[in-house]
Design an enzyme around this catalytic site. Structure first.
Site, PDB file in Angstrom:
ATOM      1  N   ARG A   3       1.968  14.431  13.210  1.00 25.43           N
ATOM      2  CA  ARG A   3       2.176  14.268  11.770  1.00 25.43           C
ATOM      3  C   ARG A   3       2.255  15.569  10.972  1.00 25.43           C
ATOM      4  NH1 ARG A   3      -0.120   8.525   9.899  1.00 25.43           N
ATOM      5  NH2 ARG A   3       1.699   8.774   8.586  1.00 25.43           N
ATOM      6  N   LYS A  55       0.837  -1.209   0.000  1.00 25.67           N
ATOM      7  CA  LYS A  55       0.000   0.000   0.000  1.00 25.67           C
ATOM      8  C   LYS A  55       0.869   1.255   0.000  1.00 25.67           C
ATOM      9  CE  LYS A  55      -1.661   1.563   4.138  1.00 25.67           C
ATOM     10  NZ  LYS A  55      -1.349   2.981   4.361  1.00 25.67           N
ATOM     11  N   ASN A  56       1.857   1.283   0.878  1.00 25.56           N
ATOM     12  CA  ASN A  56       2.643   2.515   1.027  1.00 25.56           C
ATOM     13  C   ASN A  56       3.569   2.784  -0.160  1.00 25.56           C
ATOM     14  OD1 ASN A  56       1.366   2.971   3.400  1.00 25.56           O
ATOM     15  ND2 ASN A  56       3.112   2.483   4.729  1.00 25.56           N
ATOM     16  N   ASP A 105       5.962   0.447  11.770  1.00 21.40           N
ATOM     17  CA  ASP A 105       4.707  -0.177  11.349  1.00 21.40           C
ATOM     18  C   ASP A 105       4.613  -1.659  11.730  1.00 21.40           C
ATOM     19  OD1 ASP A 105       3.932   2.251  10.387  1.00 21.40           O
ATOM     20  OD2 ASP A 105       4.074   1.745   8.268  1.00 21.40           O
TER      21      ASP A 105
HETATM   22  C1  UD1 Z   1       5.060   6.731   6.237  1.00 25.30           C
HETATM   23  C2  UD1 Z   1       4.097   5.566   6.260  1.00 25.30           C
HETATM   24  C3  UD1 Z   1       3.746   5.184   7.697  1.00 25.30           C
HETATM   25  C4  UD1 Z   1       5.030   4.922   8.498  1.00 25.30           C
HETATM   26  C5  UD1 Z   1       5.982   6.102   8.368  1.00 25.30           C
HETATM   27  C6  UD1 Z   1       7.325   5.838   9.037  1.00 25.30           C
HETATM   28  C7  UD1 Z   1       2.840   5.934   4.223  1.00 25.30           C
HETATM   29  C8  UD1 Z   1       1.539   6.301   3.592  1.00 25.30           C
HETATM   30  N1  UD1 Z   1       2.889   5.954   5.551  1.00 25.30           N
HETATM   31  O1  UD1 Z   1       4.364   7.842   6.839  1.00 25.30           O
HETATM   32  O2  UD1 Z   1       2.947   4.011   7.668  1.00 25.30           O
HETATM   33  O3  UD1 Z   1       4.692   4.746   9.872  1.00 25.30           O
HETATM   34  O4  UD1 Z   1       6.243   6.400   6.980  1.00 25.30           O
HETATM   35  O5  UD1 Z   1       7.931   4.715   8.492  1.00 25.30           O
HETATM   36  O6  UD1 Z   1       3.782   5.572   3.559  1.00 25.30           O
HETATM   37  N2  UD1 Z   1       7.941  14.487  10.067  1.00 25.30           N
HETATM   38  C9  UD1 Z   1       8.079  15.829  10.345  1.00 25.30           C
HETATM   39  N3  UD1 Z   1       7.773  16.722   9.344  1.00 25.30           N
HETATM   40  C10 UD1 Z   1       7.371  16.324   8.099  1.00 25.30           C
HETATM   41  C11 UD1 Z   1       7.247  14.955   7.825  1.00 25.30           C
HETATM   42  C12 UD1 Z   1       7.535  14.049   8.841  1.00 25.30           C
HETATM   43  O7  UD1 Z   1       8.441  16.214  11.450  1.00 25.30           O
HETATM   44  O8  UD1 Z   1       7.150  17.193   7.236  1.00 25.30           O
HETATM   45  C13 UD1 Z   1       8.241  13.488  11.133  1.00 25.30           C
HETATM   46  C14 UD1 Z   1       7.023  12.705  11.557  1.00 25.30           C
HETATM   47  O9  UD1 Z   1       6.283  13.404  12.561  1.00 25.30           O
HETATM   48  C15 UD1 Z   1       7.655  11.419  12.078  1.00 25.30           C
HETATM   49  C16 UD1 Z   1       8.877  11.234  11.167  1.00 25.30           C
HETATM   50  O10 UD1 Z   1       9.127  12.511  10.593  1.00 25.30           O
HETATM   51  O11 UD1 Z   1       8.114  11.601  13.392  1.00 25.30           O
HETATM   52  C17 UD1 Z   1       8.675  10.237  10.052  1.00 25.30           C
HETATM   53  O12 UD1 Z   1       7.536  10.580   9.292  1.00 25.30           O
HETATM   54  P1  UD1 Z   1       7.375  10.192   7.750  1.00 25.30           P
HETATM   55  O13 UD1 Z   1       8.498   9.293   7.367  1.00 25.30           O
HETATM   56  O14 UD1 Z   1       7.148  11.417   6.973  1.00 25.30           O
HETATM   57  O15 UD1 Z   1       6.030   9.357   7.768  1.00 25.30           O
HETATM   58  P2  UD1 Z   1       4.914   9.314   6.654  1.00 25.30           P
HETATM   59  O16 UD1 Z   1       5.527   9.459   5.311  1.00 25.30           O
HETATM   60  O17 UD1 Z   1       3.805  10.221   7.039  1.00 25.30           O
END
Ligand code: UD1
Length: 430
Positions: free
Chosen positions: A129, A22-23, A314
């Site tokens: 998030r 999915k991701n 995850d």
């Molecule tokens: C993706 C996955 C999710 C998984 C996560 C970490 C998808 C749809 N989802 O989520 O299932 O748990 O990766 O492996 O693929 N952060 C910031 N600022 C930002 C973006 C992120 O501070 O602009 C922080 C987040 O709060 C978190 C960390 O970075 O602490 C990782 O987040 P990120 O890798 O971006 O997760 P997602 O892409 O949302």
């Protein structure tokens, strides 16, 4: 709302076919917005998140057509996407609030159409998030970004320009968004501290097939030389490492043996190492993983969630379910999300002995047995952890809020039933 009923006690044995991830599929689908030509994606899992993203993109004008096709032993969806008549450059609140990953429209639409409006998603069950890294990176590429009435309004009237970007965190979502944006930007973009997850390399592979010039695949430094046009391509979605890891635990916790077909062991090195350390048998081939928990006692282990190739957040909840019945204690530290222990009180209601320390650590002391209960989870992976607990609990477990599972586990009951689980969906009307 549908529920899932599990009667615990069965040993699971047999084969489970692992679906496309999915991701990985979500950003791959959004990459089709970068070109007017056809992008064909094979091995797309049948999940509500996919249906949902497709409906957002159809609202924007993307043409979507689907057929079911044989893929390595099972039937999966093949989608044909054509973005030759995009009319709406706005992702409305009603879509985004239901699925945060809608943010993958940001990079491609801004790069190709020079404007996009996107409802800010807000927090969710596992944490705040933020998307500040996505937005500040686009600003470094020349976009102007304003927040108006809860929407991000992004403009780049003269197109995006290449930039040297250093991510403060190795964000999966930001890496995908900037890869897509930079592919159509003028000049060279360099991302340092990029995420390295297999879902990222899958996106890089599709973009390069479409004519992008991206180097550094699999490393934390990615270089993207912008091109003026991208083309159509055919691509197969990578296998879902989190689904494979989840079913690996189903084999272990029930002391059974499951062969995970189409799974890629290379993408699960840390989790498989931990399973082996706990005493579970692991064998790998080039396209499968055999997990053997028969006649074994397993012991606790410590996990620390981290960016790939670290232990995946995850799979944290599912491993915790296994630890509840392992001999001795296990320490679980969650470093990615600030609120990802919502499954703990539910596991405790089933008889688990877990203490949370601060916001990031939990100690799990193994117990001899769990007992069935009505439970509910607030996110997808936590819901699967409760199914796992239900598989070994005495009596009946009812897992509520099944819509979480439908977002991310294709044919969950069918796959578990086929290896011997006593599991059924109770429809709302039943
Ligand atoms: C993706 C996955 C999710 C998984 C996560 C970490 C998808 C749809 N989802 O989520 O299932 O748990 O990766 O492996 O693929 N952060 C910031 N600022 C930002 C973006 C992120 O501070 O602009 C922080 C987040 O709060 C978190 C960390 O970075 O602490 C990782 O987040 P990120 O890798 O971006 O997760 P997602 O892409 O949302």
């Amino acid at each position: 709302m549908d529920k899932i009923k599990v009667i615990g006690g069965n040993t699971l044995e047999g084969k489970i076919y692992i679906s496309g991830a999915k991701n990985a599929a979500l950003p791959l689908i959004c990459a089709s917005l970068l070109t007017e030509k056809e992008v064909i994606l094979k091995n797309v899992p049948k999940l509500s998140d996919i249906t949902f993203l497709n409906s957002l993109l159809e609202f924007m004008g993307l043409k979507v057509s689907k057929k079911e096709e044989e893929y390595k032993g099972t039937l999966a969806d093949t989608f044909v996407y054509k973005a030759d008549e995009i009319k709406e450059l706005i992702a409305p609140y009603d879509f985004v609030r239901k699925m945060r990953a809608s943010y993958y429209v940001l990079g491609p639409l801004l790069a190709r159409f020079k404007h996009v409006e996107f409802s800010l998603p807000g927090g969710c069950a596992i944490g705040a998030r933020p998307i500040d890294i996505h937005l500040s990176s686009l600003e470094q590429m020349g976009a102007t970004i304003e927040i108006k009435n809860g929407y991000v309004v992004a403009d780049a009237p003269n197109g995006l320009k290449g930039a040297n970007i250093i991510f403060s965190k190795a964000s999966v979502g930001a890496t995908c968004n900037i890869l897509m944006a930079a592919s159509l930007a003028q000049g060279v973009t360099k991302i340092e501290n990029a995420a390295k997850e297999p879902e990222i390399t899958d996106l890089i592979d599709l973009l390069n097939k479409m004519g992008a010039k991206i180097t550094g695949r699999g490393t934390s430094v990615l270089t993207i030389e912008g091109v003026s046009n991208l083309y159509g391509a055919v691509h197969e979605v990578v296998a879902d490492r989190i689904e494979a890891g989840s079913y690996a635990i189903a084999a272990a916790i029930t002391k059974g043996r499951i062969e995970l077909i189409n799974a890629n062991a290379e993408h699960l090195q840390q989790p498989l190492r931990i399973l082996e350390k706990m005493g579970i048998g692991i064998e790998t081939t080039n396209n499968s993983i055999i997990v053997d928990g028969r006649n074994r006692t397993f012991t606790g282990a410590d996990i620390y969630t981290d960016y790939y190739p670290g232990f995946p957040t995850d799979l944290q909840a599912q491993f915790m379910a296994l630890m509840t019945v392992a001999e001795g204690a296990s320490l679980v530290t969650e470093s990615i999300w600030e609120n990802r222990f919502m499954h703990v009180p539910e596991l405790c209601r089933m008889g688990a002995n877990i203490n949370i320390h601060g916001r990031a650590s939990a100690i799990v002391r193994g117990v001899n047995k769990l007992s069935g209960a009505p439970v509910m989870a607030t996110d997808l992976r936590a819901s699967f952890a409760l199914i796992l607990a239900g598989l070994i609990a005495e009596g009946e477990t009812i897992v509520n809020r099944v819509y979480h599972l439908d977002r991310g586990y294709e044919k969950l009951e069918e796959k578990l039933k086929a290896v011997g689980a006593n599991i059924e969906r109770i429809k709302e009307s039943d």
